[in-house]
Design an enzyme around this catalytic site. Structure first.
Site, PDB file in Angstrom:
ATOM      1  N   TRP A 106      -9.770  11.659  12.978  1.00 27.19           N
ATOM      2  CA  TRP A 106     -11.172  11.454  12.594  1.00 27.19           C
ATOM      3  C   TRP A 106     -11.126  10.358  11.543  1.00 27.19           C
ATOM      4  CZ3 TRP A 106     -14.504  12.338   8.298  1.00 27.19           C
ATOM      5  CH2 TRP A 106     -15.854  12.472   8.609  1.00 27.19           C
ATOM      6  N   GLU A 119     -32.202  25.532   7.553  1.00 29.28           N
ATOM      7  CA  GLU A 119     -31.146  25.681   8.548  1.00 29.28           C
ATOM      8  C   GLU A 119     -31.607  25.160   9.915  1.00 29.28           C
ATOM      9  OE1 GLU A 119     -28.154  25.991   8.640  1.00 29.28           O
ATOM     10  OE2 GLU A 119     -27.632  26.797  10.597  1.00 29.28           O
ATOM     11  N   LYS A 125     -15.923  19.758  12.600  1.00 24.38           N
ATOM     12  CA  LYS A 125     -16.133  21.189  12.391  1.00 24.38           C
ATOM     13  C   LYS A 125     -15.633  21.619  11.015  1.00 24.38           C
ATOM     14  CE  LYS A 125     -17.276  25.350  13.556  1.00 24.38           C
ATOM     15  NZ  LYS A 125     -18.719  25.611  13.423  1.00 24.38           N
ATOM     16  N   LYS A 161     -29.877  22.068  12.023  1.00 24.74           N
ATOM     17  CA  LYS A 161     -29.429  22.161  13.428  1.00 24.74           C
ATOM     18  C   LYS A 161     -30.038  21.019  14.239  1.00 24.74           C
ATOM     19  CE  LYS A 161     -26.817  24.246  12.949  1.00 24.74           C
ATOM     20  NZ  LYS A 161     -26.335  24.999  11.845  1.00 24.74           N
ATOM     21  N   HIS A 204     -47.448  18.966  -3.179  1.00 27.49           N
ATOM     22  CA  HIS A 204     -46.769  18.126  -4.174  1.00 27.49           C
ATOM     23  C   HIS A 204     -46.106  16.923  -3.521  1.00 27.49           C
ATOM     24  CE1 HIS A 204     -47.685  21.199  -7.057  1.00 27.49           C
ATOM     25  NE2 HIS A 204     -47.123  22.115  -6.271  1.00 27.49           N
ATOM     26  N   GLU A 258     -28.542  17.557  13.265  1.00 27.13           N
ATOM     27  CA  GLU A 258     -27.121  17.308  13.509  1.00 27.13           C
ATOM     28  C   GLU A 258     -26.758  17.221  14.992  1.00 27.13           C
ATOM     29  OE1 GLU A 258     -24.062  20.154  12.337  1.00 27.13           O
ATOM     30  OE2 GLU A 258     -25.535  21.755  12.448  1.00 27.13           O
ATOM     31  N   ARG A 276     -12.893  20.381  16.162  1.00 32.73           N
ATOM     32  CA  ARG A 276     -12.812  20.029  14.752  1.00 32.73           C
ATOM     33  C   ARG A 276     -13.457  18.668  14.481  1.00 32.73           C
ATOM     34  NH1 ARG A 276      -8.784  22.700  11.849  1.00 32.73           N
ATOM     35  NH2 ARG A 276      -8.329  20.864  10.611  1.00 32.73           N
ATOM     36  N   ASN A 299      -3.162  14.912   8.433  1.00 31.27           N
ATOM     37  CA  ASN A 299      -4.570  15.261   8.177  1.00 31.27           C
ATOM     38  C   ASN A 299      -4.821  15.078   6.689  1.00 31.27           C
ATOM     39  OD1 ASN A 299      -4.714  16.143  10.763  1.00 31.27           O
ATOM     40  ND2 ASN A 299      -5.152  18.287  10.257  1.00 31.27           N
ATOM     41  N   GLY A 300      -6.059  14.798   6.321  1.00 33.53           N
ATOM     42  CA  GLY A 300      -6.386  14.665   4.900  1.00 33.53           C
ATOM     43  C   GLY A 300      -6.301  13.216   4.460  1.00 33.53           C
ATOM     44  N   CYS A 348      -9.670  15.892  12.074  1.00 34.84           N
ATOM     45  CA  CYS A 348      -8.264  15.646  12.393  1.00 34.84           C
ATOM     46  C   CYS A 348      -7.589  16.955  12.829  1.00 34.84           C
ATOM     47  CB  CYS A 348      -7.466  15.071  11.245  1.00 34.84           C
ATOM     48  SG  CYS A 348      -7.900  13.419  10.779  1.00 34.84           S
TER      49      CYS A 348
END
Ligand code: F6R
Length: 697
Positions: free
Chosen positions: A88, A571, A692, A575, A594, A578, A33, A115-116, A2
């Site tokens: 969002w 990491e 973001k 990447k 294992h 996503e 964002r 937002n939120g 948002c």
């Protein structure tokens, strides 16, 4: 996640087209964002009238919709207030109806962008519906808009000021949020407030501001009474049908905006969730604090507090500083690159230098972190260090944990912020908690920080965004100085966080003579790093060929390594999943037998990180285990390693000190994920379902 944008111009003639362009550009700058719909609310042709444009999808679609509409874009305004939002979806799917601004009623007496999350929205909705109010959308925001109208309408006699009204609304709301309110009852005024979500205000004037701060206007105790519930029965003497309380301001100046001659001066204000939306207009900005309510009216900005200082709480600042931003517009533009992610990967030779600039003295092999200096001894005396972060930031903590323990000899644990909170992890006064975050606004990390602050631990921030909540609420810390990171997938922030954490460990160990040689070796390694990163980037064509060749059309990719390279695998896999939406897993090579070994056959694509450190023989044995099961792994290895079996596909990287090798090994994986996404035609900078800045839990 948002994005809010608001634009107020005072005594400056602006036509509607200019206003719309400013709003839409403000939204476009916050696209990174993450969002799925966008909207604006602007002044209409008649007094009190408002026009709305909303579109699902990209800001470009909203821009087109406005351009194709038949509103008179040449109409001019001497003063105006307009608000905009990228949403969002949380409550209700992306749709025009759920898109902000949300209205209080069909005539739009109040409109709101938010937002939120308002966590008690369902309860509010029920109460308001019982009182006859109709809801159009599924959003939590609409409850706030309708509540505002309800409170306003319920007040007989003198109506409250816009600030008083919003204050009463906010007292009823639970959750974490940032709001901007606009109303036909209060033309050319806007009220904005935050609790938990970032918000800043840019100020643009021709004349220099008189002072570079805005006083906080503290209200008298009577206006803070939480018991004055807006939803108390209408007949309740303590409810909102009582006359509005005397605001009882103790300070009521807005010194910055007073002109020398007492005449009002032309001024523009820009409200945004992110500085990136503002810097093309002005670099003078003020960050709001939690529970601040900013009121812009008549060319002045006033800051009020939602409530007085809680008893026993830290003293509140008497003013908010108008700071000068140091970022340049060019820093947030793509330049010659196709995507922000690509640009940010390529920036790493410079961004790592910026992280070290003024902090690493290569001649004397010394580290100086100004933001930690006063706290070094407290940290050294701590009984343990707890890293707390999410996603990529968490991986940077995993990557540096071993060197931290080696150099400081303090036990280190690394926590995912959400799990840390779920477990209600015991934290004590002699703990040192380090919060790592690119944005400084990640909700889980902020909540973990507040949890640790309450328990008396020393809280250290390792943050990219200056002025962010984490950078303000921690006791001390380090800014990683990687520059704005726009692509949703974090790349340059990872390498800068890694280096910042390493510098903290190096500085903490400076009193240990026995470690001098090790420290010197690492500092020399840091010196060579930017050039080595450049060399890895030079191999990009090869990584692109892998993405379009052997790895094209694969459904899964396993990454394995151990020791320092476990973080590289985690990491790299993050990447890949996503942005290229390919299943990918980072596997600790020591764990192969294992369980994960069962996945291995000739069809399973694998990348194994086999750069030369003390664990090399153990990784060779993992390599043997998987090739014995017919896997044909791509090997990330050092340039000069001649022990790699002939005929294997390799990614060669320069060698460096063991604890720095991950900084080089991650670059091919960043580029590989980038090329896989591009090859599949995915939106690299805006991967589906992601944002973001994750400002909700
Ligand atoms: C992945 C990514 C996320 C963030 C995570 C934490 O590429 O960007 O996993 O690392 O959301 O964000 P910050 O660092 O802003 O707290």
């Amino acid at each position: 996640m948002c994005g809010i944008f608001g634009y107020c111009s005072f005594l400056q003639e602006k036509d509607r087209k200019t206003v719309c362009d400013i709003l839409v550009n403000g939204l476009a700058r916050q696209e990174y964002r993450g969002y799925d719909s966008a909207g604006i609310g602007i002044d209409g042709d008649k007094p009190g009238e408002m026009y709305f444009f909303k579109e699902v999808g990209k800001v470009a679609g909203l821009r087109k919709k406005i351009a194709e509409s038949d509103v008179d874009t040449s109409k001019t305004f001497i003063s105006q207030v307009s608000i905009a939002h990228t949403r969002w979806a949380t409550h209700g799917p992306p749709s025009v109806v759920n898109c902000h601004p949300l209205k209080s009623d069909p005539d739009a007496h109040f409109i709101v962008v938010h937002n939120g999350i308002v966590t008690n929205a369902v309860a509010l909705r029920l109460v308001l519906q019982k009182r006859g109010y109709k809801f159009e959308s599924e959003t939590d925001t609409e409850a706030a808009a309708i509540l505002t109208k309800y409170i306003y309408d319920s007040q007989t006699g003198k109506k409250p000021t816009f600030t008083e009204l919003v204050k009463q609304v906010l007292h009823e709301l639970e959750g974490s949020f940032a709001f901007v309110f606009k109303s036909s009852h209060y033309p050319n005024e806007v009220v904005t407030a935050r609790r938990g979500s970032p918000l800043l205000i840019g100020v643009k004037t021709e004349k220099k501001l008189k002072v570079d701060f805005v006083d906080v206007e503290f209200a008298g105790p009577e206006s803070d009474a939480k018991s004055n519930s807006a939803l108390a029965p209408p007949t309740s003497p303590s409810g909102l049908l009582a006359p509005p309380s005397n605001p009882g301001m103790l300070r009521s100046q807005s010194r910055a905006f007073m002109s020398e001659d007492g005449l009002p001066q032309p001024i523009e204000f820009f409200i945004a969730s992110d500085a990136a939306a503002i810097i093309e207009h002005t670099k003078r900005v003020l960050y709001l604090e939690d529970d601040d309510i900013a009121h812009i009216s008549g060319g002045e900005l006033h800051i009020h507090r939602l409530r007085r200082n809680e008893e026993g709480g830290a003293p509140q600042a008497q003013h908010r500083t108008i700071e000068t931003l140091e970022i340049e517009l060019a820093e947030i533009m793509k330049g010659k690159f196709d995507h922000f992610m690509q640009k940010e990967i390529y920036e790493q030779p410079e961004s790592v230098v910026n992280t070290m600039r003024g902090r690493v003295n290569f001649d004397q092999a010394r580290i100086t972190l100004g933001g930690l200096r006063a706290y070094l001894n407290i940290i050294r005396r701590g009984r343990r260090i707890v890293f707390c972060a999410c996603g990529t930031s968490y991986h940077s903590a995993i990557a540096t944990r071993a060197i931290f323990e080696e150099l400081t000899e303090i036990p280190v644990s690394v926590e995912l912020a959400s799990d840390f909170l779920d477990r209600k992890t015991p934290i004590f006064r002699d703990d040192v908690c380090v919060f790592v975050s690119q944005s400084g606004e990640t909700a889980d990390t902020i909540l973990a920080l507040r949890y640790c602050l309450e328990r008396g631990a020393l809280c250290v921030g390792v943050v990219n965004t200056v002025g962010s909540t984490i950078s303000r609420e921690t006791h001390c810390g380090v800014h990683i100085n990687a520059g704005p990171e726009i692509g949703v997938a974090s790349t340059k922030a990872y390498t800068s966080q890694y280096i910042a954490l390493l510098m903290v460990a190096l500085q903490l160990s400076e009193d240990r003579i026995s470690l001098t040689e090790r420290r010197n070796q690492i500092i020399q390694g840091l010196h060579a790093l930017p050039g080595q990163i450049k060399r890895v980037l030079d191999g990009d064509k090869g990584f692109q060929e892998l993405a379009t060749g052997v790895l094209a059309n694969q459904r899964s990719l396993l990454l394995m390594g151990r020791g320092y390279q476990y973080a590289t695998c985690l990491e790299g896999a993050l990447k890949i999943k996503e942005i290229s939406y390919m299943h990918s897993e980072g596997i600790l090579a020591g764990e192969l037998k294992h369980g994960p070994l069962a996945l291995i056959d000739e069809n399973m694509p694998v990348i194994i990180v086999m750069t030369q450190d003390s664990l090399y023989p153990k990784v060779q044995s993992a390599y043997a285990q998987i090739t014995a099961r017919k896997a044909a792994p791509i090997i990330i290895c050092n340039e000069e390693d001649e022990g790699i079996p002939k005929g294997c596909q390799t990614i060669r990287v320069p060698s460096t000190v063991d604890c720095l090798q991950g900084l080089l090994n991650i670059i091919p994986l960043q580029l590989l994920s980038y090329h896989l996404a591009v090859k599949n035609g995915f939106d690299v900078d805006f991967p589906r379902n992601l944002a973001k800045s994750v400002t909700t839990e």
